[in-house]
Design a protein around this motif. Structure first.
Motif, mmCIF file in Angstrom:
data_model
loop_
_atom_site.group_PDB
_atom_site.id
_atom_site.type_symbol
_atom_site.label_atom_id
_atom_site.label_comp_id
_atom_site.label_asym_id
_atom_site.label_seq_id
_atom_site.Cartn_x
_atom_site.Cartn_y
_atom_site.Cartn_z
ATOM 1 N N MET A 1 -10.600 21.675 9.285
ATOM 2 C CA MET A 1 -10.462 22.043 10.663
ATOM 3 C C MET A 1 -11.561 21.365 11.453
ATOM 4 O O MET A 1 -12.699 21.293 11.024
ATOM 5 N N LEU A 2 -11.183 20.891 12.629
ATOM 6 C CA LEU A 2 -12.138 20.272 13.536
ATOM 7 C C LEU A 2 -12.417 21.244 14.674
ATOM 8 O O LEU A 2 -11.490 21.826 15.237
ATOM 9 N N VAL A 3 -13.688 21.411 15.001
ATOM 10 C CA VAL A 3 -14.100 22.246 16.128
ATOM 11 C C VAL A 3 -14.732 21.307 17.145
ATOM 12 O O VAL A 3 -15.623 20.524 16.807
ATOM 13 N N THR A 4 -14.261 21.384 18.397
ATOM 14 C CA THR A 4 -14.736 20.449 19.407
ATOM 15 C C THR A 4 -14.857 21.105 20.780
ATOM 16 O O THR A 4 -14.225 22.120 21.053
ATOM 17 N N HIS A 5 -15.650 20.490 21.607
ATOM 18 C CA HIS A 5 -15.748 20.859 23.018
ATOM 19 C C HIS A 5 -15.090 19.762 23.841
ATOM 20 O O HIS A 5 -15.188 19.728 25.054
ATOM 21 N N ASN A 6 -14.406 18.844 23.172
ATOM 22 C CA ASN A 6 -13.735 17.709 23.800
ATOM 23 C C ASN A 6 -12.225 17.861 23.627
ATOM 24 O O ASN A 6 -11.581 17.096 22.945
ATOM 25 N N THR A 7 -11.685 18.867 24.253
ATOM 26 C CA THR A 7 -10.272 19.207 24.073
ATOM 27 C C THR A 7 -9.338 18.075 24.475
ATOM 28 O O THR A 7 -8.385 17.779 23.765
ATOM 29 N N THR A 8 -9.590 17.444 25.592
ATOM 30 C CA THR A 8 -8.670 16.435 26.128
ATOM 31 C C THR A 8 -8.409 15.319 25.128
ATOM 32 O O THR A 8 -7.261 14.993 24.842
ATOM 33 N N ASP A 9 -9.450 14.738 24.577
ATOM 34 C CA ASP A 9 -9.267 13.629 23.638
ATOM 35 C C ASP A 9 -8.605 14.071 22.348
ATOM 36 O O ASP A 9 -7.675 13.432 21.867
ATOM 37 N N ASN B 1 -13.227 25.282 25.605
ATOM 38 C CA ASN B 1 -13.190 24.771 26.972
ATOM 39 C C ASN B 1 -14.071 25.678 27.823
ATOM 40 O O ASN B 1 -13.861 26.887 27.838
ATOM 41 N N THR B 2 -15.049 25.107 28.486
ATOM 42 C CA THR B 2 -15.915 25.925 29.326
ATOM 43 C C THR B 2 -16.057 25.280 30.702
ATOM 44 O O THR B 2 -15.968 24.057 30.833
ATOM 45 N N ALA B 3 -16.297 26.137 31.682
ATOM 46 C CA ALA B 3 -16.579 25.636 33.025
ATOM 47 C C ALA B 3 -17.853 24.796 32.951
ATOM 48 O O ALA B 3 -18.725 25.051 32.113
ATOM 49 N N PRO B 4 -17.971 23.796 33.807
ATOM 50 C CA PRO B 4 -19.156 22.941 33.793
ATOM 51 C C PRO B 4 -20.454 23.757 33.868
ATOM 52 O O PRO B 4 -20.570 24.697 34.651
ATOM 53 N N GLY B 5 -21.395 23.389 33.001
ATOM 54 C CA GLY B 5 -22.704 24.013 33.012
ATOM 55 C C GLY B 5 -22.829 25.303 32.220
ATOM 56 O O GLY B 5 -23.918 25.841 32.100
ATOM 57 N N LEU B 6 -21.727 25.812 31.672
ATOM 58 C CA LEU B 6 -21.789 27.077 30.933
ATOM 59 C C LEU B 6 -22.146 26.932 29.465
ATOM 60 O O LEU B 6 -22.690 27.850 28.867
ATOM 61 N N ILE C 1 -10.040 28.172 23.085
ATOM 62 C CA ILE C 1 -10.762 29.282 23.685
ATOM 63 C C ILE C 1 -11.417 28.751 24.954
ATOM 64 O O ILE C 1 -12.199 27.796 24.905
ATOM 65 N N THR C 2 -11.065 29.365 26.072
ATOM 66 C CA THR C 2 -11.535 28.903 27.373
ATOM 67 C C THR C 2 -12.414 29.964 28.018
ATOM 68 O O THR C 2 -12.071 31.148 27.995
ATOM 69 N N VAL C 3 -13.530 29.521 28.584
ATOM 70 C CA VAL C 3 -14.415 30.387 29.356
ATOM 71 C C VAL C 3 -14.484 29.801 30.762
ATOM 72 O O VAL C 3 -14.962 28.681 30.936
ATOM 73 N N ASP C 4 -13.990 30.561 31.741
ATOM 74 C CA ASP C 4 -13.985 30.033 33.101
ATOM 75 C C ASP C 4 -15.302 30.325 33.813
ATOM 76 O O ASP C 4 -16.216 30.933 33.250
ATOM 77 N N VAL C 5 -15.385 29.898 35.050
ATOM 78 C CA VAL C 5 -16.617 30.015 35.822
ATOM 79 C C VAL C 5 -17.070 31.473 35.989
ATOM 80 O O VAL C 5 -18.257 31.756 36.123
ATOM 81 N N GLU C 6 -16.123 32.405 35.930
ATOM 82 C CA GLU C 6 -16.457 33.832 36.027
ATOM 83 C C GLU C 6 -16.735 34.443 34.657
ATOM 84 O O GLU C 6 -16.856 35.650 34.523
ATOM 85 N N ARG C 7 -16.788 33.588 33.632
ATOM 86 C CA ARG C 7 -17.062 33.968 32.241
ATOM 87 C C ARG C 7 -15.953 34.813 31.623
ATOM 88 O O ARG C 7 -16.189 35.576 30.695
#
Length: 72
Positions: free
Chosen positions: A1-9, A27-32, A61-67
């Motif tokens: 399994m690959l774990v990444t913060h680069n979902t798009t690629d 996936n996280t909001a910028p700066g989080l 797993i996505t964390v938006d700007v409101e966490r």
């Protein structure tokens, strides 16, 4: 399994494969993203997978700007 913060690629690359070992994408909001958040998201991913192998599965797993956390 690959774990990444680069979902798009990696979603595109894995989408072309007939068989892959699984993908966990954070996936996280910028700066989080921080080391602490990475640890928490990894533990959440392990909990979601429940010890099962994830051949050809993608867990996002996505964390938006409101966490707010969303799992797909």
């Amino acid at each position: 399994m690959l774990v990444t913060h680069n979902t798009t690629d990696f979603r595109g690359l894995y989408g072309r494969e007939e068989l892959h070992v699984g993908l966990v994408a954070f996936n996280t909001a910028p700066g989080l993203m921080s080391l602490d958040l990475q640890r928490r998201l990894f533990l959440l991913a392990l909990s979601e997978l429940g010890g099962e192998e994830a051949w050809n599965e993608v867990l996002e797993i996505t964390v938006d700007v409101e966490r707010t956390v969303t799992i797909h």
